[in-house]
Design a protein around this motif. Structure first.
Motif, mmCIF file in Angstrom:
data_model
loop_
_atom_site.group_PDB
_atom_site.id
_atom_site.type_symbol
_atom_site.label_atom_id
_atom_site.label_comp_id
_atom_site.label_asym_id
_atom_site.label_seq_id
_atom_site.Cartn_x
_atom_site.Cartn_y
_atom_site.Cartn_z
ATOM 1 N N ARG A 33 0.684 -1.309 -0.001
ATOM 2 C CA ARG A 33 -0.067 -0.088 0.057
ATOM 3 C C ARG A 33 0.874 1.080 0.050
ATOM 4 N N THR A 34 0.447 2.244 -0.699
ATOM 5 C CA THR A 34 1.027 3.538 -0.699
ATOM 6 C C THR A 34 0.261 4.707 -0.448
ATOM 7 N N VAL A 35 0.801 5.939 0.022
ATOM 8 C CA VAL A 35 0.009 7.146 0.192
ATOM 9 C C VAL A 35 0.930 8.115 -0.218
ATOM 10 N N GLN A 36 0.208 9.193 -0.700
ATOM 11 C CA GLN A 36 0.742 10.435 -1.000
ATOM 12 C C GLN A 36 0.857 11.261 0.042
ATOM 13 N N TRP A 37 2.349 11.694 0.103
ATOM 14 C CA TRP A 37 2.606 12.631 1.467
ATOM 15 C C TRP A 37 2.497 13.718 1.258
ATOM 16 N N GLU A 38 2.853 14.539 2.314
ATOM 17 C CA GLU A 38 2.647 16.177 2.052
ATOM 18 C C GLU A 38 3.601 16.632 1.148
ATOM 19 N N ASP A 39 4.544 16.130 0.906
ATOM 20 C CA ASP A 39 5.915 16.555 0.104
ATOM 21 C C ASP A 39 5.506 16.502 -1.249
ATOM 22 N N GLY A 40 4.326 15.543 -1.766
ATOM 23 C CA GLY A 40 3.754 15.210 -2.855
ATOM 24 C C GLY A 40 4.504 13.967 -3.496
ATOM 25 N N ASN A 41 5.250 13.398 -2.817
ATOM 26 C CA ASN A 41 5.931 12.116 -3.282
ATOM 27 C C ASN A 41 4.894 11.080 -2.801
ATOM 28 N N ILE A 42 5.116 9.829 -3.132
ATOM 29 C CA ILE A 42 4.374 8.611 -2.935
ATOM 30 C C ILE A 42 5.252 7.673 -2.116
ATOM 31 N N TYR A 43 4.984 7.383 -0.930
ATOM 32 C CA TYR A 43 5.581 6.259 -0.044
ATOM 33 C C TYR A 43 4.962 5.291 0.223
ATOM 34 N N PRO A 44 5.762 4.094 0.808
ATOM 35 C CA PRO A 44 4.922 2.954 0.971
ATOM 36 C C PRO A 44 4.527 3.179 2.642
ATOM 37 N N VAL A 45 3.004 2.821 3.119
ATOM 38 C CA VAL A 45 2.461 3.000 4.211
ATOM 39 C C VAL A 45 2.349 1.917 4.997
ATOM 40 N N VAL A 46 2.801 1.715 6.354
ATOM 41 C CA VAL A 46 2.437 0.785 7.167
ATOM 42 C C VAL A 46 1.490 1.263 8.421
ATOM 43 N N ASP A 47 0.575 0.465 8.489
ATOM 44 C CA ASP A 47 -0.684 0.856 9.437
ATOM 45 C C ASP A 47 0.020 0.226 10.956
ATOM 46 N N VAL A 48 -0.209 0.918 11.955
ATOM 47 C CA VAL A 48 0.221 0.534 13.210
ATOM 48 C C VAL A 48 -0.845 0.849 14.375
ATOM 49 N N GLU A 49 -1.201 -0.015 15.170
ATOM 50 C CA GLU A 49 -2.410 0.257 16.201
ATOM 51 C C GLU A 49 -2.039 1.055 17.190
ATOM 52 N N ILE A 50 -0.920 1.285 17.536
ATOM 53 C CA ILE A 50 -0.524 2.282 18.709
ATOM 54 C C ILE A 50 0.929 3.003 18.343
ATOM 55 N N SER A 51 0.725 4.299 18.483
ATOM 56 C CA SER A 51 1.889 5.388 18.354
ATOM 57 C C SER A 51 1.813 6.145 19.631
ATOM 58 N N SER A 52 2.925 7.020 19.445
ATOM 59 C CA SER A 52 2.837 8.012 20.586
ATOM 60 C C SER A 52 1.884 8.906 20.859
ATOM 61 N N ARG A 53 1.231 9.138 19.817
ATOM 62 C CA ARG A 53 -0.022 9.770 19.883
ATOM 63 C C ARG A 53 -1.164 8.808 20.357
ATOM 64 N N SER A 54 -1.278 7.720 20.594
ATOM 65 C CA SER A 54 -2.433 6.735 21.181
ATOM 66 C C SER A 54 -2.029 6.200 22.297
ATOM 67 N N HIS A 55 -0.755 5.902 22.717
ATOM 68 C CA HIS A 55 -0.263 5.130 23.843
ATOM 69 C C HIS A 55 -0.436 6.043 25.191
ATOM 70 N N PRO A 56 -1.230 5.288 25.911
ATOM 71 C CA PRO A 56 -1.611 5.923 27.374
ATOM 72 C C PRO A 56 -0.248 6.675 27.941
ATOM 73 N N PHE A 57 0.824 6.008 28.008
ATOM 74 C CA PHE A 57 1.775 6.498 28.750
ATOM 75 C C PHE A 57 2.404 8.148 28.075
ATOM 76 N N TYR A 58 2.356 7.983 26.771
ATOM 77 C CA TYR A 58 2.606 9.256 26.111
ATOM 78 C C TYR A 58 1.526 10.170 26.092
ATOM 79 N N THR A 59 0.324 9.803 26.117
ATOM 80 C CA THR A 59 -0.774 10.611 26.298
ATOM 81 C C THR A 59 -1.172 11.445 27.676
#
Length: 100
Positions: A33-59
């Motif tokens: 899977r790919t996604v177009q990023w803010e810079d206009g380029n297309i990169y592969p995308v990896v979906d994750v369940e938890i990141s620093s924005r959703s993990h209770p320790f960091y939030t």
């Protein structure tokens, strides 16, 4: 580095769908899977369940576990009371089969 034995290392977008957050970094992971990023380029995308924005320790929403309370609750249900434990009224001195 020895040539030919290391995986390809390139730009990848990691996306946390639960927090609606994505970031571009470099990794050896890749995806079909790919996604177009803010810079206009297309990169592969990896979906994750938890990141620093959703993990209770960091939030800051992490719960503090009261281990002492858990021990006391266990002893209330299955063991002896605190007074018996402090006074040593169980007749057992800690050695197998020995009584006071």
């Amino acid at each position: 580095m020895k040539p030919g034995i290391h995986p390809a290392y390139g730009p990848v977008v990691f996306r946390d769908k639960s927090a609606d957050y994505a970031f571009l970094t470099r990794s050896t992971l890749t995806s079909e899977r790919t996604v177009q990023w803010e810079d206009g380029n297309i990169y592969p995308v990896v979906d994750v369940e938890i990141s620093s924005r959703s993990h209770p320790f960091y939030t800051g929403t992490a719960r503090v576990v009261d281990s002492a309370g858990r021990v006391e609750r266990f002893e209330r249900r299955y063991g002896r009371s605190g007074a018996e434990r402090r006074a040593g009224r169980d007749g057992h001195d800690g050695r197998d089969g020995a009584e006071r």
